[in-house]
Design a protein around this motif. Structure first.
Motif, short mmCIF file in Angstrom:
data_model
loop_
_atom_site.label_atom_id
_atom_site.label_comp_id
_atom_site.label_asym_id
_atom_site.label_seq_id
_atom_site.Cartn_x
_atom_site.Cartn_y
_atom_site.Cartn_z
N ASP A 102 -15.98 -33.06 63.01
CA ASP A 102 -14.69 -32.27 62.75
C ASP A 102 -14.84 -30.94 62.77
N LEU A 103 -16.05 -30.47 61.92
CA LEU A 103 -16.00 -28.93 61.88
C LEU A 103 -17.61 -28.63 61.69
N SER A 104 -17.88 -27.57 62.05
CA SER A 104 -19.39 -27.20 61.89
C SER A 104 -19.50 -25.60 61.55
N LEU A 105 -20.44 -25.68 60.59
CA LEU A 105 -20.42 -24.10 60.02
C LEU A 105 -21.81 -23.95 60.02
N ALA A 106 -22.55 -22.66 60.26
CA ALA A 106 -23.87 -22.33 60.17
C ALA A 106 -24.02 -21.03 59.74
N CYS A 107 -24.94 -20.70 58.84
CA CYS A 107 -25.41 -19.60 58.23
C CYS A 107 -26.62 -18.86 58.78
N PRO A 108 -26.43 -17.73 59.08
CA PRO A 108 -27.68 -17.22 59.87
C PRO A 108 -28.74 -16.40 59.08
N PHE A 109 -28.14 -16.24 57.69
CA PHE A 109 -28.85 -15.28 56.82
C PHE A 109 -30.25 -15.80 56.21
N HIS A 110 -30.94 -15.11 56.06
CA HIS A 110 -32.36 -15.29 55.27
C HIS A 110 -32.88 -14.23 54.42
N PRO A 111 -33.15 -14.53 53.22
CA PRO A 111 -33.66 -13.32 52.21
C PRO A 111 -34.81 -12.34 52.83
N ASP A 112 -35.72 -12.91 53.82
CA ASP A 112 -36.51 -11.97 54.23
C ASP A 112 -36.35 -11.29 55.49
N PHE A 113 -35.05 -11.67 56.35
CA PHE A 113 -34.90 -11.25 57.58
C PHE A 113 -33.36 -10.71 57.74
N THR A 114 -32.82 -10.97 56.72
CA THR A 114 -31.26 -10.39 56.78
C THR A 114 -31.13 -9.05 55.94
N HIS A 115 -30.88 -7.76 56.72
CA HIS A 115 -31.16 -6.55 56.14
C HIS A 115 -29.97 -6.57 55.01
N GLY A 116 -30.36 -6.10 53.74
CA GLY A 116 -29.60 -5.95 52.42
C GLY A 116 -29.12 -7.20 52.01
N TYR A 117 -30.01 -8.20 51.94
CA TYR A 117 -29.81 -9.68 51.74
C TYR A 117 -29.26 -9.52 50.09
N SER A 118 -28.21 -9.96 50.06
CA SER A 118 -27.35 -9.90 48.57
C SER A 118 -27.03 -11.34 47.79
N ALA A 119 -26.40 -11.19 46.78
CA ALA A 119 -25.98 -12.46 46.38
C ALA A 119 -24.81 -13.09 47.06
N GLU A 120 -24.21 -12.16 47.72
CA GLU A 120 -23.01 -12.64 48.65
C GLU A 120 -23.64 -13.58 49.78
N HIS A 121 -24.66 -12.84 50.49
CA HIS A 121 -25.41 -13.90 51.34
C HIS A 121 -25.61 -15.14 50.95
N ALA A 122 -26.39 -15.04 49.63
CA ALA A 122 -27.11 -16.29 48.89
C ALA A 122 -25.83 -17.39 48.59
N GLN A 123 -24.50 -16.87 48.51
CA GLN A 123 -23.45 -17.81 48.41
C GLN A 123 -23.30 -18.76 49.56
N TRP A 124 -23.71 -17.94 50.79
CA TRP A 124 -23.43 -18.60 52.05
C TRP A 124 -24.66 -19.76 52.44
N ARG A 125 -25.78 -18.99 52.14
CA ARG A 125 -27.29 -19.89 52.70
C ARG A 125 -27.08 -20.89 51.53
N LYS A 126 -27.44 -22.32 52.05
CA LYS A 126 -27.81 -23.32 51.24
C LYS A 126 -29.23 -23.15 50.49
N PRO A 127 -29.30 -23.09 49.26
CA PRO A 127 -28.63 -24.01 48.12
C PRO A 127 -27.35 -23.30 47.76
N GLY A 128 -26.67 -22.13 48.24
CA GLY A 128 -25.52 -21.88 47.88
C GLY A 128 -24.59 -22.73 48.49
#
Ligand SMILES: [Mg+2]
Length: 211
Positions: A102-128
């Motif tokens: 019914d719905l699909s979501l995908a998070c592209p972020f990674h702490p080592d590869f997303t520029h300026g990876y922050s707590a905000e990004h970590a909310q989206w990336r599982k385990p967030g």
């Protein structure tokens, strides 16, 4: 619909409005066989039992939501058009077997590869819990009645963080090396159930949903 910056949200599908339990599924190693940064439609193979499990949920009107970390995007291994090709092929193959996401979501972020990876990004990336919470808002799901199935401990942890009561950990995909950590995430208010694969997970769900 507000789409969070950087997060991919499917635009096709039925968008059931639930108000009740939803079923969250990890994608790689759960709905489709783990292929390692799956990026080509021809490499999509539906995991054993996955179509049957999703069709079962469809039949009960339980919204099925895929929440997937896709750090291959941040790593520069593929782009969103590749991702969409994979999602389309997955949907096509499921449809042939009477199953619908019914719905699909995908998070592209990674702490080592997303520029300026922050707590905000970590909310989206599982385990967030971000993708689960966002999907819940879109579909009006009741998270304390919703379930998740995943092959990684981070799937289980995302389910717990989102306030779900339970997660089924399967041994497909990265399951074997993640099982020990996955089961340690159980708490008095959060159950971690185990199944070998999606075929076995159907039986666990049927027993729990009393159907
Ligand atoms: Mg996985």
């Amino acid at each position: 619909m507000i789409i969070p910056p950087g997060i991919w949200v499917s635009t096709e599908g039925s968008r059931l409005q639930g108000g009740d339990a939803g079923l969250f599924l990890d994608r790689d190693g759960v709905v489709v066989d783990e292929a390692g940064y799956l990026r080509r439609a021809q490499d999509v193979h539906i995991a054993k039992g996955a179509a049957e499990l999703i069709a079962w949920a469809n039949g009960l009107g339980i919204p099925v939501v895929v929440v997937s970390n896709q750090s291959g995007i941040a790593r520069g291994l593929f782009g969103w058009p590749d991702h969409e090709g994979v999602e389309r092929e997955m949907a096509r193959m499921l449809a042939l077997r009477g199953a619908r996401i019914d719905l699909s979501l995908a998070c592209p972020f990674h702490p080592d590869f997303t520029h300026g990876y922050s707590a905000e990004h970590a909310q989206w990336r599982k385990p967030g819990p971000g993708m689960l919470l966002h999907a819940s808002g879109l579909l009006g799901l009741n998270l304390p009645r919703s379930w998740m199935i995943g092959d990684k401990a981070s799937d289980v942890e995302a389910a717990r963080s989102a306030g779900l009561p339970a997660c089924i950990h399967v041994l497909t995909g990265h399951g074997p090396e993640e099982r020990d950590r996955a089961v340690t995430l159980a708490s008095p208010t959060f159950q971690v159930l185990t199944a070998d694969d999606m075929e076995a997970a159907i039986e666990v769900l049927k027993a729990r949903f009393n159907r």
